[in-house]
Structure formats: C-alpha cells, structure tokens
Design a protein around this motif. Structure first.
Motif, PDB file in Angstrom:
ATOM      1  N   UNK A 274       0.825  -1.469  -0.196  1.00 47.32           N
ATOM      2  CA  UNK A 274      -0.114  -0.357  -0.222  1.00 47.32           C
ATOM      3  C   UNK A 274       0.765   0.886  -0.339  1.00 47.32           C
ATOM      4  N   UNK A 275       1.867   1.323   0.755  1.00 46.80           N
ATOM      5  CA  UNK A 275       2.657   2.188   0.519  1.00 46.80           C
ATOM      6  C   UNK A 275       2.976   3.158  -0.128  1.00 46.80           C
ATOM      7  N   UNK A 276       4.216   1.756  -1.359  1.00 43.68           N
ATOM      8  CA  UNK A 276       4.696   2.345  -2.552  1.00 43.68           C
ATOM      9  C   UNK A 276       3.593   2.185  -3.205  1.00 43.68           C
ATOM     10  N   UNK A 277       2.416   1.417  -3.381  1.00 40.72           N
ATOM     11  CA  UNK A 277       1.492   2.717  -4.263  1.00 40.72           C
ATOM     12  C   UNK A 277       1.441   3.356  -4.002  1.00 40.72           C
ATOM     13  N   UNK A 278       0.743   4.523  -3.138  1.00 35.48           N
ATOM     14  CA  UNK A 278       0.937   5.238  -2.620  1.00 35.48           C
ATOM     15  C   UNK A 278       1.645   6.622  -3.025  1.00 35.48           C
ATOM     16  N   UNK A 279       3.138   5.919  -2.495  1.00 39.43           N
ATOM     17  CA  UNK A 279       3.907   6.540  -3.206  1.00 39.43           C
ATOM     18  C   UNK A 279       4.075   7.268  -4.033  1.00 39.43           C
ATOM     19  N   UNK A 280       3.911   6.058  -5.756  1.00 40.12           N
ATOM     20  CA  UNK A 280       4.283   6.185  -6.707  1.00 40.12           C
ATOM     21  C   UNK A 280       3.152   6.755  -7.244  1.00 40.12           C
ATOM     22  N   UNK A 281       1.958   7.174  -6.847  1.00 42.36           N
ATOM     23  CA  UNK A 281       0.733   7.623  -7.029  1.00 42.36           C
ATOM     24  C   UNK A 281       1.621   9.351  -6.890  1.00 42.36           C
ATOM     25  N   UNK A 282       1.618   9.311  -6.049  1.00 46.15           N
ATOM     26  CA  UNK A 282       2.130  10.968  -5.481  1.00 46.15           C
ATOM     27  C   UNK A 282       3.937  11.285  -6.087  1.00 46.15           C
ATOM     28  N   UNK A 283       4.429  10.679  -6.268  1.00 47.39           N
ATOM     29  CA  UNK A 283       5.834  11.049  -7.196  1.00 47.39           C
ATOM     30  C   UNK A 283       5.155  11.078  -8.533  1.00 47.39           C
TER      31      UNK A 283
END
Lengths: 453, 453
Positions: A274-283
């Motif tokens: 989840x963290x990676x996914x949300x981080x990628x969406x943000x980036x």
C-alpha cells in the motif's frame, strides 16, 4: 557478479535441461497413452494413428514443463468425431476444449495432456484443419534438431526471461516451433542472438528457399517473416508483434554486451505494498484509473484481444475528450479482468470550445447556433468559423468513462461482462485491491522496464 | 422595442451627423491653419501647398470626432524638412511623431491636428512616400461622395458599433477611405450591408476596372481586395483581417434580419465586479493566467503586433508542454500591457513520456539512454521506439511560463519591458487588478460575443 557466457549457459542448462528420470517418465507415459489410443481405436475398427508432437516429441521441452501434445490422426475421408471418441475413452476424467475443432484435455500422471484429433493429410499445404500441419512440423524439426536441443532450451528460456516467449495473443511472442526454426537456421543460441541484435522490422527467413512460391501470402505488415518450411504460404512468425520482436532484438544486444543470468531468470515482481502504491501515485502525480469487471469465462486467446480492443476504445474516448493519456495496460487476475489507464490530467475546465461551420455557410451556421442557444461564451468568429464555449458534461475522466462505457465497442464477451457489473476506481481507491497478483502487475506496470541498451 | 430600418437610420444620423455649428467651426479653424501655413511658407520662400484631407475634407466625419488631417505638400524635388519646419511654426506647442517620415501633432482650439509633410507627386502610383497618396484619395472621394455623406456616416458608425472600424493593427478593420469606397461602389449603407451579407474570403472590388493592370501585386492571402482607384497596385483593404471581414459580414446579415440600434451603439461593457469575476472563474473551471508588464512607450501600431506575436509564442510554449488552451487575448490599459491565457488544465502529472529513437538505431538509442539514466519508468519499447517516463520540470502553466519567458521570441520592445519587470497572476489572484478598463475588458473577454445569426 560477472560470469562468462559459457558459465551462464552451463548454469542455465543445469536448471532447464530435463533430467534422465524426467525423460524416462515422459517417454513411458506418452508411450503408454499412444499405445492405449491405437488399441482402443483398433477395438472399434477405427483407422487411427496416434502421434506425440510438440516439444516433448522433439526433446526440446523445458524441465518441469509437463505438457504432452498427442495427436490422433485419421484419414482425410474419415470423421474427426471418431478420433474424439477415442480421446474421451483414454481419459475418462477429462475436459473438452475447442479450438478450430473439439479436443480433449486431461491430467494424466501429473502431465497436462492434450489429445487432439487431426487428419492425416499428404502434404502440409493441403490441410483440412489448422492442426493437421503439426505432425509435419514435428517431422521437420525432429530430422534436424538432434545435437541442437540445448540451444533450443537456452533460446526458449532466454525468451521467457525477457518476456517474449509464447505465440498466444496475450504475449504475441515467439512460439516453440519458431524458436526451433531460428536455431536450425542460425545454428546456435548465440548465433540467433547475434542475428537478432541487428533486426529491424522487415526480416525474412526462408530455410528452404521457398519464399518465392507464395510471396503474396505474407507481404502484409508482419515485422518478421519466417517461411514455414512445410507450408511456404504460411508465416511461422505471424503472431509476433513488432514490439515483441524488437524487445527480443534489444534484449539480445544487451545480453551479448553484458551477459547475466537475470536475462533467463528475472527476479519475479514483488507485490506492491500500500505504501509503495500510494508513494508512486504521489511521485507520478498522474491520475490512475482502473476499470474492473468480472472475467468472462473464455480462454485468454479470446479474452485478451477483446481487452486490447476495449483498451483502444477507451483510449480513443479519453483522447477525443482531451484527457491526455500517459499509458495504459490490461490484465486478468483472480477471475477479474481489468483495464488500467494513467492520465496526465485529473480534471479539465468546465468550459470547452465547440467549433462550428464557416460563418458564410448560412444554413449550417443557423443549425449550429440553434443547437447552442445559451453558450457560456460566444458565438464568436475564429479563423473564419463560428465558435461557442459550452459546459463540458464530464470534467473528470472517471465520470466520462462511467457515462459512456455502455456505448463503447468492446467485443461480445466483455460487453456482457460489463453489463453484469463493473467498477471504476481512481487513484488511491486502487489500493483497495489487495490481490497479490494484481499488486505484482502494478509493480511491473510502474517499472515498465525492457532490456534495452 | 422594434423599430423600422428607416427609424433607426434617422435616429442614428441624429446622433452622428455633425451640427451646422460644428461644421462651421471645423471649416473656420482648418481654413485658418491652412492659410497660416501657406503664409509662413511664403515668408520663408518655401513652395508649399497646404491641404485639408481625410474625413474632414470629405464631409464624412462623425460628430464629435475632432481630428484634422492637414497635409503640407512640397514639390518632388524639394526637401520634406522644409514642410516639417512650417508645421512646427504653426503650432508652437506640439509633439513630433514619426510614421514613414516625421510629422507634427498638436491640439489647436480643441481639435487634434496632424500636420503631415508630403510630396506633391503627379500620379498616385509614382509616390515618394506613403502619405503622398492621401491627397489623391481625398480628390477621388470628394468628386464622388456628395449626396452620399449620410450613407458613409451610417456605415462608419455601424462598423464602430460591431467592432470592425479602424485599419490600425490593434483592430485590423475597415479604414475610413475603404468605407467611403464601399459606399461609392454599392451606392448606399443598406446596399453595402446586403452585399457584405454574402461575403466570404476572396471578394474583389474594382471600382475603375483597373485590377488587371496590377493583378499580381495583391493576389496574396488577403480576404478582401479593393483595388485602389488611384493606385491599382494597392489593396485598400490590405489591413483587414479575415475574421474582421467576416465579423462585418455576419453582423450585416444579422442587422438586416433584426434591425436594432444596438448595432450602432452597443451598451459599453461594465467593469466586472470581484464577485462576478470569481463567479465566472468558478463556473468555467478553467485556469486563467495573466502576464502583466509595463507598457513600452510605443504607439499601438507597434505595440499590438508585438503583443500578438508574444501571445503566439506563449501559446506555442504552453501547447508544446501539453497545457491545452481554451482561448487567449492581449490588451493594454493604464500603462500596463497584458496577455491573458485561459487553459483547460491547471496542472499536469509529474510523470511525462519522452519518446526516443527506433530501437534498431543503436547510436541514437545509446545517446538517448545515456541522457536519461534514471527514468521514473522505462526504458520500454512502444511502436518500435524506446520510451522513458521522466519527471516534468513544470507541472503548472505559471511555473513553465515564469521559467521560460526570458527565452521566448517577443519582439524588441516587449522583451525589454519584460526584463524591466513582469507579473504572472493566476485565477483569483487576477481579482487584485482593480482597474476599471481592465475589468471591462474581462467582461468582453468572457462574453466574447460577435453578432452572428
């Protein structure tokens, strides 16, 4: 860790070359089924010849790849139904499948066995059904491959590793037969890679010098033409897409420059957290939109072309409405098919331009103005035409898609799947899908890395 | 309130036809200046002929339009400087201006007087300076306009009202001389409108049948060619833009269908209040971006082409970077020039695609990959090319503009004005500009309504 090419090849072969006991088992089991089939046929007075075909017959199967293709040939004048009847009797617990004709699939002693009725034709170019060609392929390859089996194994595993192996429509890559022909033509795994390093669309490979006989049949837009030595009107590489061909070419070049076992055995993509996914969406700051639907119960070769067609329809819808696309992809995991769209814009202005006819076309102009009696702005004249600014009906891509999905051209099975029910998730909502296979798909989507150098 | 065409014309003429006392005053003042000029010249031994030209000389000026054009003609062999010296002496308090040559502008008894030196050439086609043609225009019109003066006044006021009057570059509309020629050619105000109703680009008007003499000189992309009767190589309508021509055509058609005095005297745009401005921004959902800069001290005919050029440069910058434009405009109020851009998107994803060379072009490919060593995604292959996804440097249009404005092609005076200082305001920030003229401009921008029906 840098290894030499020969060290790498040795290590790879150690992992993919079937062990003697595996070869023995395959020989024993296939022999038993062939014998059983011919005995059953004889008992029923059916003139039938059972044959092992495919990689198992040619000694070019990868270890642990437990597929057996057994063909049940009947004379051209006979009925395929008789062979099908024999197939059913061989494996009482079976599943009936359908390609051009019906065939039987069964688990026998840990092997996935396809029992395929076919006609025994005299010449591969005079076939009655597409599968009739297969015994000729096996004959052609079996006569030429002895001594080159390891080269085939290396080529197949390399293609698997770089994602171009398989002629099924989902992949659009290289079939086993195509790989064998490349090895026969070029002589070794390395020579295939050396040749492929220089490929660009438009390569012609003609093992038996028979291209001239049937030139017209495959001068389409195929990037690679490999004239079928047993049926020169056919391009063995017809299912290969230009991008898969070039993906193989680029990977070949890379590998020869920087040999590495990862080309054969790439680390499998870990599910995205989840963290990676949300981080990628943000980036990325992009708008990721997922259309989820129940997977129709059809084979992948039926499903994937429909998914690709639907992807194109949605892309066209989005782009026509000024939602600029970054990328898109499709997939199917755990009984759910999905289409993923990544957009450069999350929303558009409510105001949008509608360009009308040249102002001197009085009749067109009247109709245009009557159709837009209360514009936000205008009518005004720009470049000789009447222009109005109107309220856009959908300022977000998900609203547009939700409203228009019913009217899109999506293919028969997908259309009914969408009517059954579908979901549109956007951005962080996508994190609600916890399926590991989907999360692994997402990691590969975001990395989107081919071997290119 | 519906009025007949003749009632409307009568009312309009009542407001725009100069009263007898105004005519007397103009005659008296212009006579006095002409006489004074010739007397001053004679005292200095200068061979000079003073002439009243323009609408004042032809009885076609609109009431309250207190412009006087006085030309000081010298023989072709003489020096324009002598005429300029006389002009300076006539009006001790004057301003020197410059078109092709220097001339003098002065306020005399409430009139805006231009004193323009020119050569007295024999034939308008053999002029030494562009202004030498003007006396021929006055002669041509004066001989043919008596009895049609009211028609000219109606046409001029109609064109003013619908926004197409004036050949200055800011407007790109119809000059006074062009309007007079149209009246002479068609015979009346209404006949001009009837003809214009059917116009489309490519109209040729040739009062003296002289087009054939010089055809090549004006077969460019001008939408309306009116052969100058005194100089057939010249298109009187050269400054008219296609959209202004069509704006007049459309308004003519509307007016003839629905005559209304508003065409002549449109209500002036009220300044937009803060509430209205914020409400419109909300309703349109667009991103409005204003570039403000100190107005360079040049005439509008120099400023506006530069503003239009700058507008095009910024549009190209925005569109190249995927910021889709709805509309744009330029203006100049209270010493500040501005460019206004309305966008369909307020921000883009940080991720953006960079498409590289075909993957088989090994050298290009290497350079491309070296230039992008750490992409967000990729490299991958799409349509035969290497693609990477990178971080966009500017995700908002204002950041892009602020960073790139120094490198844009903007025209000499605007470039230095921008270096002096500029501001970029976005959305509600624009409400900080309280200038009433700017707020009226904004109302017209948002309405963007031409007469079209």
């Amino acid at each position: 860790m840098h290894s030499s090419l020969s060290e790498i090849k040795a290590e790879v072969l150690g992992r993919i070359r079937p062990r003697p006991e595996e070869r023995e088992r395959l020989k024993e089991i296939s022999g038993r089924i062939l014998l059983g089939a011919e005995r059953l046929a004889a008992e029923r007075g059916i003139d039938l010849k059972a044959m092992l075909v495919g990689s198992a017959a040619r000694n070019t199967w990868l270890a642990q790849d437990h597929d057996l293709d057994l063909f049940l040939g009947v004379p051209e004048s006979a009925d395929l139904g008789e062979a099908l009847e024999v197939a059913r009797l061989i494996a009482p617990e079976h599943e009936e499948k359908y390609a051009e004709h019906a065939y039987v699939h069964a688990k026998i002693d840990g092997f996935d066995v396809d029992l395929v009725p076919c006609y025994l034709v005299k010449d591969a170019s005079r076939l009655k059904s597409a599968v009739d060609r297969t015994p000729f392929h096996t004959k052609y390859v079996s006569e030429r491959i002895p001594g080159l089996e390891d080269e085939v194994l290396l080529a197949k595993q390399f293609m698997k590793g770089v994602g171009v192996y398989g002629s099924e429509l989902k992949v659009g890559g290289f079939s086993g037969y195509l790989t064998e022909l490349l090895i026969i033509y070029y002589g070794s795994f390395e020579k295939v890679l050396e040749a492929a390093s220089g490929w660009r669309p438009g390569v012609l490979i003609d093992l038996e010098g028979r291209a001239a006989e049937e030139r017209a049949a495959y001068t389409g837009r195929e990037p690679l033409i490999v004239v079928d030595p047993v049926d020169p009107g056919r391009n063995v590489a017809a299912a290969l897409t230009p991008d898969r061909m070039l993906q193989f070419a680029a990977a070949s070049r890379c590998f020869l420059h920087h040999p590495n076992i990862d080309f054969f055995f790439p680390p499998s993509a870990k599910p995205l957290s989840d963290e990676e996914l949300l981080g990628l969406l943000e980036a990325r700051g992009s708008s990721l939109m997922l259309l989820l639907l129940p997977a129709p119960s059809v084979v992948e070769d039926v499903l994937f072309p429909q998914l690709r067609k639907a992807e194109e329809s949605v892309r066209a819808l989005l782009e026509k409405n000024c939602f600029s696309l970054l990328r898109s992809d499709v997939g199917c995991v755990s009984g759910r098919a999905f289409l993923l769209f990544e957009l450069e814009v999350s929303h558009l202005s409510r105001a949008s331009r509608r360009v009308g006819p040249p102002v001197w076309e009085a009749d067109h102009l009247s109709r245009f103005l009557e159709a837009h009696p209360k514009p936000l702005s205008g009518p005004y004249i720009r470049d000789g035409r009447a222009v109005v600014e109107l309220c856009r009906s959908y300022t977000r891509p998900q609203d547009l898609l939700a409203a228009k999905i019913g009217g899109l051209s999506l293919g028969k099975h997908l259309s009914s799947a969408i009517r059954e029910g579908h979901n549109i998730l956007v951005g962080p909502e996508i994190a609600s899908i916890k399926d590991e296979e989907f999360r692994a798909f997402l990691r590969e989507y975001f990395e989107a890395r081919n071997w290119i150098c």
